[in-house]
Design a protein around this motif. Structure first.
Motif, mmCIF file in Angstrom:
data_model
loop_
_atom_site.group_PDB
_atom_site.id
_atom_site.type_symbol
_atom_site.label_atom_id
_atom_site.label_comp_id
_atom_site.label_asym_id
_atom_site.label_seq_id
_atom_site.Cartn_x
_atom_site.Cartn_y
_atom_site.Cartn_z
ATOM 1 N N ILE A 23 0.857 -1.186 0.000
ATOM 2 C CA ILE A 23 0.000 0.000 0.000
ATOM 3 C C ILE A 23 0.892 1.234 0.000
ATOM 4 N N ASN A 24 0.645 2.139 -0.931
ATOM 5 C CA ASN A 24 1.334 3.423 -0.887
ATOM 6 C C ASN A 24 0.666 4.284 0.178
ATOM 7 N N GLY A 25 1.467 4.898 1.051
ATOM 8 C CA GLY A 25 0.938 5.661 2.160
ATOM 9 C C GLY A 25 0.121 6.870 1.764
ATOM 10 N N LYS A 26 0.156 7.229 0.477
ATOM 11 C CA LYS A 26 -0.663 8.343 0.019
ATOM 12 C C LYS A 26 -2.130 7.938 -0.105
ATOM 13 N N GLU A 27 -2.377 6.625 -0.094
ATOM 14 C CA GLU A 27 -3.748 6.137 -0.134
ATOM 15 C C GLU A 27 -4.347 6.184 1.273
#
Length: 246
Positions: free
Chosen positions: A217-221
């Motif tokens: 998971i990209n932390g921007k999500e």
């Protein structure tokens, strides 16, 4: 004489000629083969308050290197578990050896504990002296470089996950895919867990997948929403934050 690194502070590095130390009772002399650089060493390099350690760590005279590995070349009086030629990695915490924490294996909680590379000389030198009980024998097939990195990066994550009793029943979220986060992925997969890796950088998430992460998971999500989606609304069984090293 031997060469040793010191961090006098203010982003300075010096190589000094110093005497080769001699092991005392219960100690061993190790010829260094590898010594990892950790983010915590940067506090010595910058000359700011050391991450751990007392007055010695502030002196600018300690040889850093708390993740070392090398070959034992001399043993002190009373050492029977190791001999010359043994390949070892070194554990960083030196305790009194008598308190309940030391006897239970948690020397880092000893009221008198000292940290190798901060309170006393570490592995950024040609040789170092440490208590024999801090040595961990390494197999011939393991390189000194891997052994040095494993003392902290792998050992810390393994211990944390054993304390959490991580197993094949669990879904574990690891935040931060630096070296320790990556080690955490490998340890968790070795224990059988389902692993969700989180980081802000896609390239590190790619590495996480290569190391075995089941989901990234990209932390921007919306991380929480994605975790709930992945786990069918159940959520993770455990989470670990491991700040990435730039």
């Amino acid at each position: 004489m031997m060469k040793a690194v010191v961090f006098p502070g203010d982003k300075k590095v010096e190589i000094r000629e110093v005497p080769i130390p001699s092991p005392g009772g219960g100690e061993v002399l190790i010829k260094m083969k590898a010594s990892a650089i950790c983010r915590s060493d940067m506090s010595l390099y910058y000359g700011s308050d050391a991450v751990v350690g007392g007055e010695a760590a502030k002196s600018g005279c300690i040889h850093p290197g708390h993740e070392p590995a090398g070959e034992i070349v001399q043993v002190g009086e009373g050492v029977t578990r190791f001999k010359e030629g043994d390949r070892v990695a070194v554990y960083l915490a030196v305790g009194c050896g008598e308190c309940a924490n030391c006897k239970s294996g948690y020397r880092m909680f000893c009221p008198e504990w000292k940290c190798i590379g901060f309170d006393q000389h570490g592995g950024d030198a040609d040789y170092m002296v440490v208590p024999a009980e801090n040595c961990m024998r390494i197999p011939d097939r393991m390189s000194y470089l891997v052994a040095a990195v494993s003392t902290d990066a792998v050992g810390t994550l393994y211990h944390a996950q054993k304390r959490l009793a991580i197993s094949g029943r669990d879904t574990l979220v690891i935040f931060g895919m630096g070296p320790m986060g990556g080690a955490g992925v490998m340890v968790a997969k070795g224990l059988g867990a389902t692993v969700i890796a989180v980081d802000m950088l896609d390239e590190r998430l790619e590495v996480a997948k290569e190391l075995g992460a089941d989901y990234v998971i990209n932390g921007k999500e919306d991380v929480l929403a994605r975790v709930m989606e992945i786990t069918g609304g159940r959520g993770a069984d455990a989470a670990r934050r491991t700040p990435p090293i730039p």
